[in-house]
Design a protein around this motif. Structure first.
Motif, short mmCIF file in Angstrom:
data_model
loop_
_atom_site.label_atom_id
_atom_site.label_comp_id
_atom_site.label_asym_id
_atom_site.label_seq_id
_atom_site.Cartn_x
_atom_site.Cartn_y
_atom_site.Cartn_z
N UNK A 59 -11.92 0.60 -6.98
CA UNK A 59 -11.01 0.64 -5.84
C UNK A 59 -9.59 0.30 -6.25
N UNK A 60 -9.41 -0.63 -7.17
CA UNK A 60 -8.06 -0.99 -7.60
C UNK A 60 -7.41 0.13 -8.39
N UNK A 61 -8.18 0.79 -9.26
CA UNK A 61 -7.63 1.91 -10.03
C UNK A 61 -7.27 3.07 -9.11
N UNK A 62 -8.13 3.36 -8.15
CA UNK A 62 -7.84 4.46 -7.24
C UNK A 62 -6.63 4.15 -6.36
N UNK A 63 -6.50 2.90 -5.93
CA UNK A 63 -5.32 2.56 -5.12
C UNK A 63 -4.04 2.65 -5.94
N UNK A 64 -4.12 2.34 -7.24
CA UNK A 64 -2.95 2.50 -8.10
C UNK A 64 -2.58 3.97 -8.22
N UNK A 65 -3.58 4.83 -8.40
CA UNK A 65 -3.30 6.26 -8.44
C UNK A 65 -2.76 6.76 -7.11
N UNK A 66 -3.29 6.21 -6.03
CA UNK A 66 -2.81 6.61 -4.70
C UNK A 66 -1.34 6.25 -4.52
N UNK A 67 -0.94 5.09 -5.00
CA UNK A 67 0.47 4.69 -4.91
C UNK A 67 1.36 5.60 -5.75
N UNK A 68 0.89 5.97 -6.94
CA UNK A 68 1.67 6.87 -7.79
C UNK A 68 1.77 8.26 -7.16
N UNK A 69 0.69 8.71 -6.55
CA UNK A 69 0.69 10.00 -5.86
C UNK A 69 1.64 9.97 -4.68
#
Length: 109
Positions: A59-69
């Protein structure tokens, strides 16, 4: 890929590459012998594995990618499927880049 994306997606690219060694050899062969192309047929073999790995990110990795997106896509709504489709293309590009490098290092085809 920026620094944050590379940190998250780098190991994912390696896992996808190692999960399908025959397709990896074929991709290396196609990138080496056909030169630069917009599309290599062997890249389709990795689609399912990439989407599977992206869906199983923490979840933390995906939220980081979501922020970058979200930095790049400020006006459009952020949906999980759009993020996965975008990053699957990024991972394919990185796989192709790595296959080109590995193809030039390969001695025995």
């Amino acid at each position: 890929m920026n620094k944050i994306e590379r940190k998250i997606l780098g190991p994912l690219v390696s896992r996808v590459r190692l999960s399908h060694t025959n397709a990896w050899w074929e991709l290396k062969y196609q990138t080496y012998h056909n030169g630069f192309q917009l599309y290599y047929p062997a890249q389709d073999e990795f689609d399912y594995g990439i989407k599977y790995q992206l869906n199983n990110l923490s979840a933390s990795d995906f939220s980081s990618l979501e922020k970058e997106f979200q930095k790049a896509e400020t006006n459009n709504p952020i949906e999980r499927e759009r993020i996965i489709n975008y990053y699957s293309k990024v991972v394919i590009e990185e796989l192709i880049r790595r296959a080109q490098i590995a193809g030039y290092r390969t001695v025995n085809w």
